[in-house]
Design a protein around this motif. Structure first.
Motif, PDB file in Angstrom:
ATOM      1  N   ILE A   1      44.195  41.508  42.829  1.00  0.00           N
ATOM      2  CA  ILE A   1      42.824  41.932  42.498  1.00  0.00           C
ATOM      3  C   ILE A   1      42.811  43.170  41.602  1.00  0.00           C
ATOM      4  O   ILE A   1      41.760  43.723  41.322  1.00  0.00           O
ATOM      5  N   ALA A   2      44.009  43.595  41.166  1.00  0.00           N
ATOM      6  CA  ALA A   2      44.053  44.755  40.260  1.00  0.00           C
ATOM      7  C   ALA A   2      43.832  44.279  38.824  1.00  0.00           C
ATOM      8  O   ALA A   2      44.705  44.400  37.971  1.00  0.00           O
ATOM      9  N   THR A   3      42.656  43.712  38.582  1.00  0.00           N
ATOM     10  CA  THR A   3      42.317  43.253  37.237  1.00  0.00           C
ATOM     11  C   THR A   3      41.707  44.420  36.474  1.00  0.00           C
ATOM     12  O   THR A   3      41.321  45.425  37.074  1.00  0.00           O
ATOM     13  N   ASP A   4      41.614  44.268  35.166  1.00  0.00           N
ATOM     14  CA  ASP A   4      41.067  45.357  34.353  1.00  0.00           C
ATOM     15  C   ASP A   4      39.711  45.812  34.883  1.00  0.00           C
ATOM     16  O   ASP A   4      39.484  47.004  35.100  1.00  0.00           O
ATOM     17  N   SER A   5      38.824  44.854  35.079  1.00  0.00           N
ATOM     18  CA  SER A   5      37.468  45.260  35.458  1.00  0.00           C
ATOM     19  C   SER A   5      37.458  45.855  36.864  1.00  0.00           C
ATOM     20  O   SER A   5      36.755  46.837  37.116  1.00  0.00           O
ATOM     21  N   ASN A   6      38.263  45.281  37.792  1.00  0.00           N
ATOM     22  CA  ASN A   6      38.303  45.870  39.136  1.00  0.00           C
ATOM     23  C   ASN A   6      38.897  47.265  39.122  1.00  0.00           C
ATOM     24  O   ASN A   6      38.426  48.161  39.831  1.00  0.00           O
ATOM     25  N   MET A   7      39.947  47.464  38.332  1.00  0.00           N
ATOM     26  CA  MET A   7      40.590  48.776  38.345  1.00  0.00           C
ATOM     27  C   MET A   7      39.664  49.841  37.766  1.00  0.00           C
ATOM     28  O   MET A   7      39.587  50.958  38.283  1.00  0.00           O
ATOM     29  N   ILE A   8      38.969  49.482  36.711  1.00  0.00           N
ATOM     30  CA  ILE A   8      38.066  50.467  36.113  1.00  0.00           C
ATOM     31  C   ILE A   8      36.895  50.746  37.054  1.00  0.00           C
ATOM     32  O   ILE A   8      36.506  51.897  37.254  1.00  0.00           O
ATOM     33  N   SER A   9      36.346  49.696  37.653  1.00  0.00           N
ATOM     34  CA  SER A   9      35.217  49.975  38.557  1.00  0.00           C
ATOM     35  C   SER A   9      35.692  50.734  39.788  1.00  0.00           C
ATOM     36  O   SER A   9      34.942  51.544  40.344  1.00  0.00           O
TER      37      SER A   9
END
Lengths: 449, 681
Positions: free
Chosen positions: B575-583
């Motif tokens: 779940i460490a995707t770009d959007s998840n990590m930034i949010s």
């Protein structure tokens, strides 16, 4: 960065993967600079593929149903209370016994079908080799591993082959084969990590469906932002251990990718096409927005991944399936309209995948995990207004029913993927290479394009 | 709970040697006395005054009780040799401590000589070896195990008569604050400084036992309606989860229940359960209650949970109706095997996949067993339903069965077991769950996942085997004792790491647990005591009982691209995707920089603020280094790298002339995203 030839870049990335150097040390712009020195001259046109994954296993044998005659009787006998009473008639170019009816909640795509920009693929599923009922029962041929299991079958569809020690998705493999994977903008997911887009050298960029994502700590007074960013960069580029490095490189690339993407998306034109207020429409709206700036990314090929969940209709199928298929059809119609607005309808092909089809028999108010399925494919390049493959007879206990109305696919999903890969630009040998079981079948029997 | 003193054994051997006064003509002859008297003392008041031992007292079964108030060893009256009592240091003997063992002599000590020696145990330096009191500095912990020492004392009088005694002690670990913090990273939802302080000084197992014994903090009493509403809504159950997770003293239980919620997944993210917050909370409470119970009971409670019944559609599942081509729903039958008990392939005890003679994996079940279990799970619906077709919608009690809707057909189970036809719903359920529980996969399958949730992503096969062995037999012949399993996981050398640095240790922390850790340490709260955190899935990629499917937020075998060549898994990175990590980092920034209470002039009663007054005072009064030491302890369990520390110092240099609260906020934010902090070693 011109001193980076392809070989040294590969060697470098390989070293990064083994922990010898940090990918985090490279910004996406550097990576882009590396990639821009590569030879892309073979591809002159622009193409994009959009995969819509229907999570949970869509009852797609209830999306396309027979209209009349014996096939209709079989269908109603099998499906009982789950049978679709008033399907829409599809005038397919190829004729099938009993005709082809579309689930009535999908009326939004019938005009696209009639315009020849949308077609269906019937009777496909995971197969290693052509398989008969006797083969199945006698274990006379190798079968896909873990049939009927969600995550395994999802992976098999997305990998385009059985699991191996080093798994990659066929979407990513196509990009890598075409050397189109070096910009993160070539591989975009609106639904997070997924096997289809995971390659050796590429992973999907997870775009937020709302598009621009500000990074709060890097917004505001520039000297402070610069200072904070410099500390972040230090923390995220230090080598420690494999797991920690993986986290650091993820966060590092996320920050640079998001900043880069923000810059691009801020230039995106506002589309007049309106998208509905549901997850799939929102994801496809974000894809359309990304496509609108594809000129700035310099990509010749892009792949996109979106998904819609809830297809695991073990219960309440009578109410849930119409809503799901209605959402799918509406989102497709909206996306098609956006592509038309962007004049990209001939360059973009959209297609569905799902875990598996479902049982013809009911468990009372739903269906269970099956095998063979139907899919749809949309785009100006597609040979639409037709059903490719076959219309499976929906008869429980037939010679393709392995039990409970789980039907043996008559076409491998790799036969479905092969023409897509060909349209995308791969040659026949590359296609046979990325789909290892394809040689067991007639590779290009489906005339999808 | 009363602390139990471990193994304060005193062994006595008396001998009369030489000397003309001896009755015995044989100097080496031993008196006819027991050569040893072992008693395990339940003493906790070892320092009370010790009466002289009675020379005439024969050792008996009451000795232990009689000696509970002291550590005096029995001595025997023999001839005229000195009568020696040994007084051990009281309470529990801790590793790393300095202990004194006193000898107490009956009568005059004049002319006596003392000689202490070490008989066994790791070599220690003996101070005062020729005096009445031996002082020993015990080495600090080098393993999780207690360390045994035996010392001897020979007391010789002026006539040459001597008394020989042996004294055994067992030293117990005393966790340092760092060790306590490290254990609590694995075993709590994020320990506060005071929690670390109270755990330090205890041994690892004492702390675990104490935690296991705590009364469960259930979430249902914390489920409060939204103001002006008659019923709770989804956000109220999230609120209850925060309140319990932040404040419950039974942190180990809360952590284990959270781990179980990621194995026995139900979710109200876009499902019919969205409108059933009480059912969701009842399910979580059920996991809490069973966290240290038996796996078999947990499996039954999961199976009979109405929330699970709705989620995996076996609630309301009916027997077959051949005429209508209706057969039982296979959903739960499949997932209970694939995800909750045995998995897809036959496993060895160490979690590795079994192969047949041809090198192929061996499937654990086929469609026949799925169909068999599907029949088992027919006929069950909400408790107290008036009729089958009038379900009560009671989401808090276990499901009840209606025999008329249960399949009376023969049912195929694992391993060729068959439930004969005409077996009713209750009996079928018991037989089927027993059948699942008996499968050899359960121990490695569940043990490995619990290790991955609590300790490390890539446990060695030996580690899995050690834990699975305890799963199969807790030492008392009981299979499935989860309390024992959890202890085995957390006390294992691969978790505690006393002796070696293991390759590929640790795991990436789950983003919601990172947030929870920060919130616990910073006493996050709103003035109205409400934790309405909407959209946790969007912001952090996960949340309690919010999985996108029964396959959880991430799979235990997820291998991220970066680790493929090493063959490592890192489930949390799915779940460490770009959007998840930034949010996620935006979420931390909002909490730590925008919503630090000390940086506000007015507080919105609904908003959750962080409270960092102690940090701010420490920075203001003592400067940066002590603050970083403190952060190293509470956030990094002492593993903050020099790089991270230097980076934090350099970060602060920019803000050094600004308000201390801003400096603290910026430091905490940088910590929150740092690789050191996001990795649980």
């Amino acid at each position: 960065m011109s001193y980076f030839n392809h070989q040294s870049r590969r060697a470098f990335l390989s070293m990064c993967l083994k922990g010898g150097a940090s990918v985090a040390a490279l910004t996406s712009l550097q990576l882009q600079a590396i990639s821009s020195s590569m030879n892309n001259t073979e591809l002159t046109d622009y193409k994009a593929l959009v995969c819509i994954f229907l999570h949970g296993g869509s009852d797609s044998l209830n999306m396309l149903v027979p209209l009349s005659g014996e096939q209709r009787l079989h269908y109603e006998q099998s499906r009982q209370n789950l049978a679709i009473a008033d399907p829409l008639t599809l005038n397919t170019l190829t004729q099938f016994e009993g005709g082809v009816g579309l689930h009535p909640s999908m009326g939004a795509i019938s005009s696209i079908f009639d315009a020849g920009q949308l077609g269906f693929v019937g009777g496909v599923g995971t197969l290693i080799t052509p398989t008969t009922l006797a083969d199945y029962q006698n274990k006379a041929v190798p079968l896909p591993n873990h049939l009927f299991s969600h995550n395994d079958q999802q992976a098999t569809w997305m990998n385009g082959r059985e699991k191996v020690s080093l798994n990659t998705g066929w979407g990513a493999r196509m990009l890598e084969r075409l050397n189109q994977h070096n910009s993160f903008t070539s591989n975009i997911s609106l639904a997070g990590a997924n096997p289809w887009q995971a390659g050796i050298e590429t992973t999907p960029y997870a775009l937020n469906k709302s598009g621009v994502m500000k990074i709060n700590s890097l917004t505001g007074y520039q000297p402070q932002v610069d200072h904070v960013k410099s500390i972040m960069d230090r923390l995220l580029s230090t080598q420690t251990n494999s797991l920690q490095d993986a986290y650091a490189s993820r966060l590092s690339s996320s920050i640079s990718n998001v900043q880069h993407m923000n810059t691009l998306l801020e230039q995106a034109p506002v589309l007049t096409t309106q998208f509905s207020d549901n997850s799939l429409s929102e994801q496809l709206a974000a894809v359309a927005k990304s496509l609108s700036i594809s000129g700035q990314t310099g990509n010749k090929r892009q792949i996109f991944f979106v998904s819609l969940g809830g297809f695991d209709t073990h219960d309440e199928q009578v109410t849930r399936q119409p809503a799901l298929l209605g959402t799918l059809a509406t989102a497709l119609a909206e996306f098609n309209s956006a592509l038309t607005e962007l004049s990209l309808q001939n360059s973009v092909t959209t297609f569905t995948m799902s875990d598996f089809g479902r049982t013809l028999t009911s468990n009372g108010d739903g269906t269970d995990h099956g095998w063979a399925s139907n899919q749809l494919i949309m785009g100006g390049a597609v040979n639409g207004q037709d059903l490719h493959g076959t219309m499976l007879s929906q008869q429980v206990g037939s010679n393709i029913d392995v039990g409970g109305g789980r039907l043996i696919p008559q076409f491998s999903n790799e036969q479905y993927f092969a023409p897509i890969a060909k349209w995308f630009g791969l040659n026949d040998s590359e296609i046979n290479d990325i789909f290892p079981n394809l040689s067991n079948f007639d590779a290009f029997s489906m005339n999808l394009f | 709970m009363k602390m139990r003193v471990l193994f304060l054994l005193v062994t006595l051997v008396l001998s009369a040697c030489g000397g003309g006064g001896s009755e015995s003509s044989t100097p080496t002859a031993s008196p006819q006395l027991p050569t040893s008297d072992e008693s395990t003392n339940d003493a906790n008041t070892a320092n009370s005054s010790s009466p002289p031992s009675s020379p005439s007292t024969e050792p008996n079964d009451d000795t232990a009780d009689q000696n509970t108030s002291d550590e005096i060893a029995d001595t025997q009256n023999i001839s005229t040799s000195p009568v020696v009592d040994i007084r051990l240091p009281g309470d529990v003997v801790r590793k790393g401590s300095v202990i004194t063992i006193d000898s107490v002599i009956e009568g005059s000590t004049e002319g006596l000589s003392f000689a202490w020696a070490q008989i066994s145990g790791p070599t220690v330096t003996l101070a005062g070896a020729d005096s009445a009191s031996l002082t020993v500095t015990l080495p600090s912990a080098s393993s999780i195990n207690n360390e045994s020492y035996t010392f001897s004392l020979t007391v010789t009088d002026s006539t040459g008569m001597s008394t020989y005694t042996e004294t055994s002690i067992e030293s117990v670990n005393a966790m340092t604050e760092r060790q306590a913090s490290a254990l609590m990273q694995q075993a709590t939802l994020g320990a506060t400084y005071s929690e670390i302080q109270s755990a330090s000084g205890m041994s690892e197992s004492e702390w675990l036992d104490q935690q296991i014994a705590l009364t469960p903090t259930l979430h249902m009493p914390l489920l409060e309606n939204y103001p002006d509403r008659d019923n709770p809504s989804h956000i109220n159950r999230i609120d209850a989860w925060w309140k319990a997770s932040l404040n419950a003293p039974d942190q180990l239980r809360q952590r284990v229940a959270f781990a179980l919620s990621e194995i026995f997944v139900i979710s109200d993210a876009n499902t019919a359960l969205r409108g059933e917050p009480e059912g969701m909370v009842a399910y979580y409470d059920m996991l809490l209650k069973h966290a240290f119970g038996n796996f078999r009971s947990l499996l039954e409670s999961v199976t009979l949970s109405p929330a699970m019944g709705v989620y995996l559609s076996h609630l309301g599942n009916e027997k077959a109706n051949a005429e209508l081509n209706i057969r039982p729903d296979e959903n739960y039958a499949r997932e209970v095997m694939q995800l909750f008990t045995i998995g897809l392939n036959e496993l060895n005890l160490d979690g590795s996949i079994k192969l047949d003679a041809n090198g192929n994996t061996i499937p654990t079940y086929s469609q026949a067993e799925i169909a068999g279990f599907a029949k088992v799970f027919t006929g069950w619906t909400f408790a107290y339903s008036a009729r089958w077709d009038r379900p009560s919608r009671n989401y808090t009690l276990p499901m009840h069965a209606f025999a008329d809707y249960h399949s009376m057909e023969e049912k195929s189970l694992l391993g060729g077991e068959i439930i004969p036809k005409n077996t009713g719903p209750h009996e079928s359920m018991q037989l089927a769950l027993d059948n699942l529980f008996a499968h050899n996969n359960v121990a490695p399958f569940i043990s490995k996942q619990l290790i991955q949730r609590l300790v490390k992503s890539n446990p060695t096969q030996a580690y899995i085997a050690r834990v699975a062995t305890i799963f199969n037999d807790n030492g008392e012949g009981v299979k499935g004792d989860l309390g024992a399993v959890i202890k085995a996981i957390l006390l294992d050398e691969e978790a505690r790491k006393y002796t070696s640095v293991q390759l590929y240790s640790g795991k990436i922390k789950e983003p919601i647990l990172v947030k929870l850790h920060l919130w616990r340490v910073l006493n996050a709260r709103s003035e109205l005591n409400r934790y309405y955190t909407w959209n946790l899935n969007t912001a952090y990629g996960q949340g309690p009982l919010l999985s996108p499917s029964v396959f959880n937020f991430f799979r235990p075998d997820h291998t991220p691209n970066e680790l493929q060549t090493l063959g490592l898994v890192a489930p949390e990175l799915q779940i460490a995707t770009d959007s998840n990590m930034i949010s996620t980092i935006n979420g931390h920034y909002g909490d730590l920089v925008w919503r630090m209470a000390e940086r506000k002039t007015t507080l919105n009663p609904n908003t959750i603020y962080m409270y960092a007054q102690a940090d701010i005072e420490m920075l203001t009064n003592n400067g940066l280094p002590p603050l970083l030491d403190y952060y190293d302890l509470v956030y990094f369990a002492g593993s903050m790298s020099d790089t991270t520390r230097t980076a934090l110092v350099d970060l602060d240099s920019y803000f050094v002339n600004r308000d201390a609260s801003l400096r603290v906020a910026q430091l905490l934010y940088m910590i929150s995203l740092s690789p050191d902090f996001n990795y649980q070693n």
